[in-house]
Motif scaffolding. Structure first.
Motif, PDB file in Angstrom:
ATOM      1  N   GLU A  57     -58.332  14.871  28.977  1.00 38.87           N
ATOM      2  CA  GLU A  57     -57.532  16.090  28.992  1.00 38.87           C
ATOM      3  C   GLU A  57     -56.037  15.832  28.910  1.00 38.87           C
ATOM      4  O   GLU A  57     -55.246  16.771  28.956  1.00 38.87           O
ATOM      5  CB  GLU A  57     -57.852  16.887  30.262  1.00 38.87           C
ATOM      6  N   CYS A  58     -55.653  14.564  28.799  1.00 38.24           N
ATOM      7  CA  CYS A  58     -54.232  14.234  28.728  1.00 38.24           C
ATOM      8  C   CYS A  58     -54.078  12.852  28.106  1.00 38.24           C
ATOM      9  O   CYS A  58     -54.874  11.946  28.388  1.00 38.24           O
ATOM     10  CB  CYS A  58     -53.629  14.246  30.128  1.00 38.24           C
ATOM     11  N   ILE A  59     -53.069  12.715  27.273  1.00 36.37           N
ATOM     12  CA  ILE A  59     -52.695  11.402  26.734  1.00 36.37           C
ATOM     13  C   ILE A  59     -51.353  11.044  27.348  1.00 36.37           C
ATOM     14  O   ILE A  59     -50.402  11.826  27.280  1.00 36.37           O
ATOM     15  CB  ILE A  59     -52.591  11.426  25.197  1.00 36.37           C
ATOM     16  N   ALA A  60     -51.300   9.863  27.962  1.00 36.72           N
ATOM     17  CA  ALA A  60     -50.057   9.361  28.555  1.00 36.72           C
ATOM     18  C   ALA A  60     -49.614   8.145  27.752  1.00 36.72           C
ATOM     19  O   ALA A  60     -50.358   7.171  27.641  1.00 36.72           O
ATOM     20  CB  ALA A  60     -50.284   8.986  30.018  1.00 36.72           C
ATOM     21  N   PHE A  61     -48.439   8.222  27.178  1.00 40.19           N
ATOM     22  CA  PHE A  61     -47.912   7.110  26.386  1.00 40.19           C
ATOM     23  C   PHE A  61     -47.163   6.151  27.284  1.00 40.19           C
ATOM     24  O   PHE A  61     -46.311   6.565  28.073  1.00 40.19           O
ATOM     25  CB  PHE A  61     -46.980   7.615  25.282  1.00 40.19           C
ATOM     26  N   ASN A  62     -47.470   4.869  27.154  1.00 38.13           N
ATOM     27  CA  ASN A  62     -46.760   3.831  27.882  1.00 38.13           C
ATOM     28  C   ASN A  62     -45.520   3.474  27.063  1.00 38.13           C
ATOM     29  O   ASN A  62     -45.495   2.489  26.342  1.00 38.13           O
ATOM     30  CB  ASN A  62     -47.658   2.613  28.107  1.00 38.13           C
TER      31      ASN A  62
END
Length: 178
Positions: free
Chosen positions: A110-115
């Motif tokens: 439900e979410c994409i977190a970019f490093n």
């Protein structure tokens, strides 16, 4: 020009958040482990936020990420890049991972977190999604990005804890938060 190829995703059914990096660095490639460089803050942050001991065997850390409903992968499947700097990735050489395929295979994400900014920019340029999914860009955990201290990076990465505990991250079957 050196060509680097990434790893398969660390992901399992039920994952809620997909953390995307750009492409593994030289140390990670040598050790065949995500975020293997000793000065990379990723595992320190995972230990502080989620209790995954950074000194634990890599396979166990990966299992713990999955049990927390976190998935890890990179935007790039492969690219030409001398060294480990994201800025050295040759744009024309990027072959993106099948992130849309992963999202179809694990629809609970439900979410994409970019490093880091580089991962976000590579994603925007090379990945086309047929669906909208919330995306957040977090500070890079790379030691090269020293404009923020590890404590400052950690403060921003805490959003993952919030997202995992938010009611929107309940399963459709009505199970309780993580």
């Amino acid at each position: 020009m050196h060509s680097a190829a990434g790893f398969p995703p660390i992901a399992s059914a039920g994952a809620r958040i997909l953390i995307l990096g750009s492409l593994p660095g030289v140390t990670s490639l040598r050790q065949h482990q995500y975020y293997a460089h000793p000065q990379n803050a990723f595992w320190h942050i995972m230990e502080t936020l989620f209790g995954i001991p950074k000194q634990t065997a890599y396979a166990q850390r990966c299992d713990q990420l999955q049990s927390l409903k976190l998935a890890v992968w990179d935007v790039c499947h492969s690219a030409s890049r001398p060294g480990s700097l994201d800025s050295a990735i040759v744009a024309e050489s990027v072959i993106a991972n099948d992130i849309p395929g992963l999202l179809k295979h694990i629809p609970t994400i439900e979410c994409i977190a970019f490093n880091g900014q580089a991962a976000a920019k590579l994603f925007k340029k090379h990945v086309v999604l047929e669906t909208t999914i919330p995306q957040i860009t977090l500070p890079s955990t790379s030691p090269v990005h020293a404009s923020l201290s590890v404590a400052q990076k950690l403060a921003q990465w805490q959003t993952l804890q919030v997202r995992l505990s938010h009611p929107a991250f309940l399963s459709h079957a009505g199970e309780s938060p993580l």
